[in-house]
Design an enzyme around this catalytic site. Structure first.
Site, PDB file in Angstrom:
ATOM      1  CG  ASP A 171       7.721 -30.806  -9.852  1.00  0.00           C
ATOM      2  OD1 ASP A 171       8.259 -31.206 -10.923  1.00  0.00           O
ATOM      3  OD2 ASP A 171       7.282 -31.933  -8.933  1.00  0.00           O
ATOM      4  CG  ASP A 210      22.198 -23.554  -9.236  1.00  0.00           C
ATOM      5  OD1 ASP A 210      23.260 -22.987  -9.607  1.00  0.00           O
ATOM      6  OD2 ASP A 210      21.444 -23.001  -8.520  1.00  0.00           O
TER       7      ASP A 210
END
Length: 568
Positions: A172, A233
């Site tokens: 994050d 991803d």
């Protein structure tokens, strides 16, 4: 060589909703939710529990500075909970950024970098370079990736979690690291620069390998996710789900901005990055699902349908205490079957203009995606506050005449139709399975395949079939189709294309796990003299799913418009 998985996972994600702001979930609540997950959701495929947020309270670290548990108030560490989940047939996902260094590890002068006993953890950080220094945060430092030992620390963090059995790492606040800017808060810290951002993500990606999925959260996605698509991803494409509800799913700011979040709601985020999604490309993450916050079952069906058609993870953020009888929306096995098959759909494209520049270029309310067996999923949405009719002719999918249509929420066959049409309530949707007649083989449309390396949509050439076609015009540009073969063997392959000059591209086939089925081979495409033509040949496929990729490699040349492929 060609692909990463590209399938959005199913999981339950903890958040601090039921607790004071910026407070970690108590460990007994985490256990209660895992037990609920194991009982009610895991049988339908939700087999991961992932932590999220409020990590400043985790100060206990290993000798190499890696946090040992989600929070200091918890009795048990990561290893305990990984084992607890494994015994129930589930996995642990972790929220943490390997670029973070807890100040407790910096203060502990005996702690050194893994593999580098000559480098102390304190040597990795600059004074005052805190993760949230601009808003008063001084608990977590950022790693200075230019310092000796930084690579070993970052990659060691990834390997540390991998050894615990963590298959999913949610990383994050990437925008705060890259340039220290937040669209709402302004300056939140020191900028570290794009080169260092790229370097850090490359380190994580290398360490993650094929065994761990890297989820990139809060990136600015500059240059249309140019860096993120190389190293990640999954990527967040909208603002936080926050307190949930319709305003977060469909409302708020509708236009693009250059800082994270580029788009505010997932409808716009999925639409804007639809050219970056699909097998081998990025999994688009619309953030968490909190079905208890919606005002109606129509909104709940819309939420699940949007995440499903866009290929997003279905990340449950409801808890055992507030699910309030809404489990049914998470456990519709006809809908979940689309996710299991790796469905990644696209909105209807009106033209090739960027959605950021032209909001009319794509239709957020009409979506379709092709499944490996050649059938289709079609979703019609009504984002308005009044009842409305939505429709999509099957010619947009390249289907001539009628096909069998089934309503997946109503579990009801609608008959043979040439147009999927629905009268929808406010905030309602139709999610339908469309099965065309296939007298011999299957046809796969390039306009709904995965476009890589800058391959783009087009629809201006006359005579094309379906919504449009894919344009392969530069080095490393590619189109990937997911095709399902009933048995291993050699199949006839016909490719309908348009080319103004001769082109040379490469064709290869892999299984989803990257096992090579057909080694890459060069194909020559002749000029088509202003018409569409067909290049025919043979291709070997494995039984089950195959990823068939047409790409312009470094020794390739020319450009083509690819309309569809036929597998006999």
């Amino acid at each position: 060589m060609f692909t990463r998985s590209g399938v959005g996972p199913l999981y339950w994600n903890i958040y601090g909703w039921s607790f004071p702001h910026n407070a970690a979930i108590p460990e007994d609540e985490w256990k209660a939710n895992i037990d609920w997950l194991a009982r009610d959701l895991a049988p339908h495929g939700y087999t991961m529990a992932c932590t999220d947020g409020w990590i400043e309270g985790s100060s206990r670290t290993t000798e190499h500075g890696y946090v040992t548990s989600y929070n200091d108030a918890w009795t048990h560490d990561w290893a305990y909970w990984a084992g607890y989940l494994a015994r129930r047939g589930m996995e642990l996902g972790v929220y943490y950024n390997p670029l973070w260094v807890h100040k407790a590890a910096v203060a502990h002068r005996s702690k050194t970098v893994t593999g580098r006993p000559d480098v102390k953890i304190a040597d990795l950080v600059a004074d005052g370079d805190f993760f949230a220094s601009g808003i008063g945060g001084d608990t977590l430092y950022w790693v200075d990736v230019t310092r000796p030992g930084a690579k070993e620390y970052v990659q060691g963090y990834v390997h540390y979690f991998k050894k615990l059995g963590v298959r999913y790492l949610r990383v994050d606040f990437l925008s705060w690291y890259e340039d220290g800017r937040d669209a709402n808060l302004g300056s939140v810290g020191r900028p570290h620069g794009r080169a260092n951002y790229n370097k850090a993500l490359a380190w994580m990606s290398e360490a993650a390998g094929q065994e761990m999925e890297l989820s990139l959260v809060m990136p600015h996605l500059y240059q249309h996710a140019e860096v993120e698509i190389r190293h990640g991803d999954m990527v967040r494409v909208d603002a936080d789900a926050d307190r949930g509800g319709w305003d977060r799913l469909s409302g708020g700011r509708q236009n693009w901005q250059c800082l994270w979040p580029n788009w505010f709601n997932p409808f716009a985020g999925f639409t804007g990055y639809a050219d970056r999604s699909g097998r081998g490309q990025l999994i688009l993450d619309g953030d968490f699902l909190r079905l208890n916050t919606f005002a109606s079952d129509d909104e709940r069906r819309t939420c699940i349908s949007l995440m499903t058609i866009a290929g997003s993870p279905l990340a449950v953020a409801d808890t055992h205490a507030d699910i309030a009888g809404h489990t049914w929306a998470y456990t519709n096995d006809e809908v979940l079957a689309l996710n299991r098959q790796g469905l990644v759909g696209k909105p209807y494209f009106h033209n090739a203009t960027s959605y950021a520049d032209d909001p009319a270029a794509r239709d957020t309310e009409r979506w379709a995606g092709q499944l490996p067996d050649g059938s289709w999923a079609v979703t019609l949405f009504n984002r308005s506050d009044e009842p409305a009719t939505r429709e999509l002719p099957l010619t947009a999918l390249g289907i001539r005449g009628a096909a069998q249509v089934r309503d997946l929420w109503a579990h009801r066959d609608l008959g043979r139709l040439d147009t999927v049409r629905a009268n929808l309530p406010a905030h309602g949707c139709l999610l339908a399975k469309v099965t065309p007649d296939r007298p011999s083989g299957s046809r796969y449309q390039a306009a709904f395949a995965a476009w890589g390396g800058g391959a783009a949509f087009g629809n201006t050439l006359p005579g094309h079939e379906a919504m449009g076609y894919a344009c392969i015009a530069g080095e490393e540009q590619s189109v990937t189709f997911v095709v399902k073969a009933p048995r291993a063997g050699t199949y006839r392959l016909d490719m309908r294309y348009h080319a103004s000059q001769a082109a040379r591209l490469t064709l290869g086939v892999e299984r989803p796990d990257r096992t090579v089925v057909t080694p890459p081979r060069s194909l020559a495409f002749r000029p088509t003299s202003g018409r569409w033509a067909t290049l025919s040949g043979r291709v070997r496929l494995a039984r089950g799913e195959n990823l068939l990729t047409l790409i312009r490699m470094g020794d390739g040349s020319g450009s083509i418009a690819l309309n569809y492929i036929d597998l006999g």
